[in-house]
Enzyme design. Structure first.
Site, short mmCIF file in Angstrom:
data_model
loop_
_atom_site.label_atom_id
_atom_site.label_comp_id
_atom_site.label_asym_id
_atom_site.label_seq_id
_atom_site.Cartn_x
_atom_site.Cartn_y
_atom_site.Cartn_z
N ARG A 1 0.65 -1.13 -0.01
CA ARG A 1 -0.02 0.14 -0.03
C ARG A 1 0.90 1.22 -0.01
O ARG A 1 0.46 2.31 -0.45
CB ARG A 1 -0.96 0.06 1.03
CG ARG A 1 -2.07 -1.08 1.13
CD ARG A 1 -2.93 -0.79 2.25
NE ARG A 1 -4.28 -1.64 1.85
CZ ARG A 1 -5.12 -1.66 2.65
NH1 ARG A 1 -5.22 -0.97 4.00
NH2 ARG A 1 -6.27 -2.41 2.30
N LYS B 1 -17.73 -13.50 6.70
CA LYS B 1 -18.93 -12.92 7.07
C LYS B 1 -20.02 -12.47 6.27
O LYS B 1 -19.63 -11.70 5.07
CB LYS B 1 -18.58 -11.48 7.51
CG LYS B 1 -17.66 -11.38 8.92
CD LYS B 1 -16.97 -10.10 9.36
CE LYS B 1 -15.64 -10.22 9.50
NZ LYS B 1 -14.76 -9.77 8.55
N GLY C 1 -8.13 -8.20 1.52
CA GLY C 1 -6.53 -8.17 2.02
C GLY C 1 -6.05 -9.75 2.19
O GLY C 1 -4.96 -10.01 1.82
N GLY D 1 -13.02 -3.91 1.83
CA GLY D 1 -14.12 -3.43 1.92
C GLY D 1 -14.69 -2.20 0.87
O GLY D 1 -15.71 -2.36 0.33
#
Ligand code: AMP
Length: 406
Positions: free
Chosen positions: A44, A181, A348, A371
């Site tokens: 990043r 999730k 990630g 996200g």
């Protein structure tokens, strides 16, 4: 969706001007044997260099700012940015990096006072923090209310590639979604399923779907509040494929990611004698947990990926942090890397799997946002982009394209 969002060129003359750059340097940190905190993966940081270089070449005085981890709104030495500063200084010396934005509760609380403090002495603002732009935090949405602003190069490229997937993907368009999730990802599954030819669902989230279809899933991770949604998605649009087999962990056995506090814990990768780990079909016995896709699913999913014109992959196929259950995720990483079509990986864990296998160079585009990439794909916009579109120097009718597309 970059339409109407000002780019670096829209900042005007920045020679000698002070420019605040929001970057996403929320990178993994590890400790050396001597106990020194160091950056474990600088992906990043490297991704922001084109923007920082452009600003420097145009004479700007740069101040960068980022969050790091979750210090909870107060200073905490375990989350200070010193390792990030050191790595940035190696890559591009002389850039000022502010202390962790999340040391102040004003960042996540989007406090106007904190915004004013941040922009003090600054003449312009650049958002290159794609991975943070799905959050309406102070440093993401605040500065464009006051300063001429722009999307950085990374931000522009991310938006261009991801929204390009929605506009005109080469067919067949295959989406691979995994992770734990289900409730976080159902929205994006729904919106992508409407555009994709096939959606492959793996990882922990698959068990809520399987249970919704009436299969036994033992003690696998499940979200009973989402059975209806999952069953509905299986009916319409009906292009979802679920795992046909799983690698399961015996009752009372632990994953390497779980605490080793009691004597039954054996998550050290040594217990592959068949009593702790077994292969199950569509149904999993009571007490056993499905924690990876099985070999038949690997073949099924890999074949679909191999013949794709476009592949988007987000989320691991199993608990890949435990070496015993990494095979599914590795196989999908290899299948995506081997696909001759356009390939995009985000999130990630999927990015980590790709980089552990040294396959980054074989992926068309590796997104820095997990996200954020999912929200952009689901809603077609992000709070950080909307804020830039409302900046004083934005031209609502401009049809901006980042440099790469020019
Ligand atoms: P997410 O944040 O939803 O993308 O989930 C990522 C996490 O999902 C990783 O840490 C994986 O270990 C975990 N995961 C993947 N497959 C499973 C599974 N079958 N059961 C439990 N956790 C899983």
């Amino acid at each position: 969706m970059i339409r109407g969002v000002p780019l670096l060129e829209d900042l005007g003359d920045i020679e000698g001007k002070h420019v605040l750059v929001r970057v996403d340097f929320n990178v993994p940190i590890t400790k050396t044997p001597a106990g020194e905190r160091v950056v474990a993966d600088d992906f990043r940081i490297r991704a922001a260099l084109p923007t920082l270089t452009w600003l420097r070449e145009h004479g700007a005085e740069i101040t960068a700012c980022t969050h790091l981890g979750r210090p909870g709104g107060k200073p905490d030495p375990a989350f200070d940015v010193s390792p990030v500063r050191a790595r940035l200084d190696d890559l591009m010396p002389g850039i000022k990096l502010l202390e962790n934005l999340r040391f102040s509760p004003g960042e996540e609380g989007n406090d106007p006072e904190f915004v004013l403090e941040l922009i003090k002495g600054q003449d312009a603002y650049v958002n290159d923090a794609f991975g943070s732009s799905h959050r309406a935090h102070a440093s993401v949405v605040g500065p464009p209310k006051y300063l001429p602003s722009a999307a950085g190069r990374l931000m522009a490229r991310e938006v261009e590639v991801l929204t390009g997937l929605l506009d005109a993907p080469a067919k067949p368009f295959v989406v691979v979604i995994g992770g734990a999730k289900v409730k976080d990802k159902l929205g994006v599954v729904r919106s992508l399923a409407a555009r994709a030819d096939t959606v492959l669902v793996g990882g922990g989230m698959a068990y809520t779907f399987l249970r919704a279809l009436g299969h036994s899933i033992g003690a696998s991770i499940v979200d009973p509040t989402r059975f209806e949604d999952c069953a509905e998605l299986m009916r319409s649009p009906g292009n979802l494929l679920l795992p046909v087999d799983s690698k399961a962990l015996a009752p009372d056995r632990k994953l390497s990611t779980e605490s080793q506090g009691d004597s039954s814990g054996t998550g050290d990768g040594s217990d592959t004698d068949g009593t702790d780990v077994k292969l199950c079909g569509l149904d999993i016995p009571d007490g056993w947990r499905g924690v990876d896709i099985g070999p038949a699913t690997i073949v099924l999913f890999s074949d679909v990926v191999a013949s794709a014109g476009t592949v988007l992959w987000n989320g691991p196929m199993g608990v890949f942090e435990d070496e015993r259950f990494a095979a599914g995720t590795k196989a999908i990483a290899e299948a995506v890397a081997g696909c001759p079509g356009r390939t995009v990986v985000g999130g990630g864990d999927s990015v980590a799997a790709v980089s552990q296998l040294g396959l980054e160079d074989k992926i068309g585009f590796v997104s820095t946002g997990g996200g954020a990439s999912l929200e952009l794909l689901e809603f077609g916009d992000l709070p950080g982009l909307a804020a830039l579109r409302a900046a004083p120097n934005a031209r609502p009718d401009s049809h901006n394209e980042p440099e790469a597309a020019r």
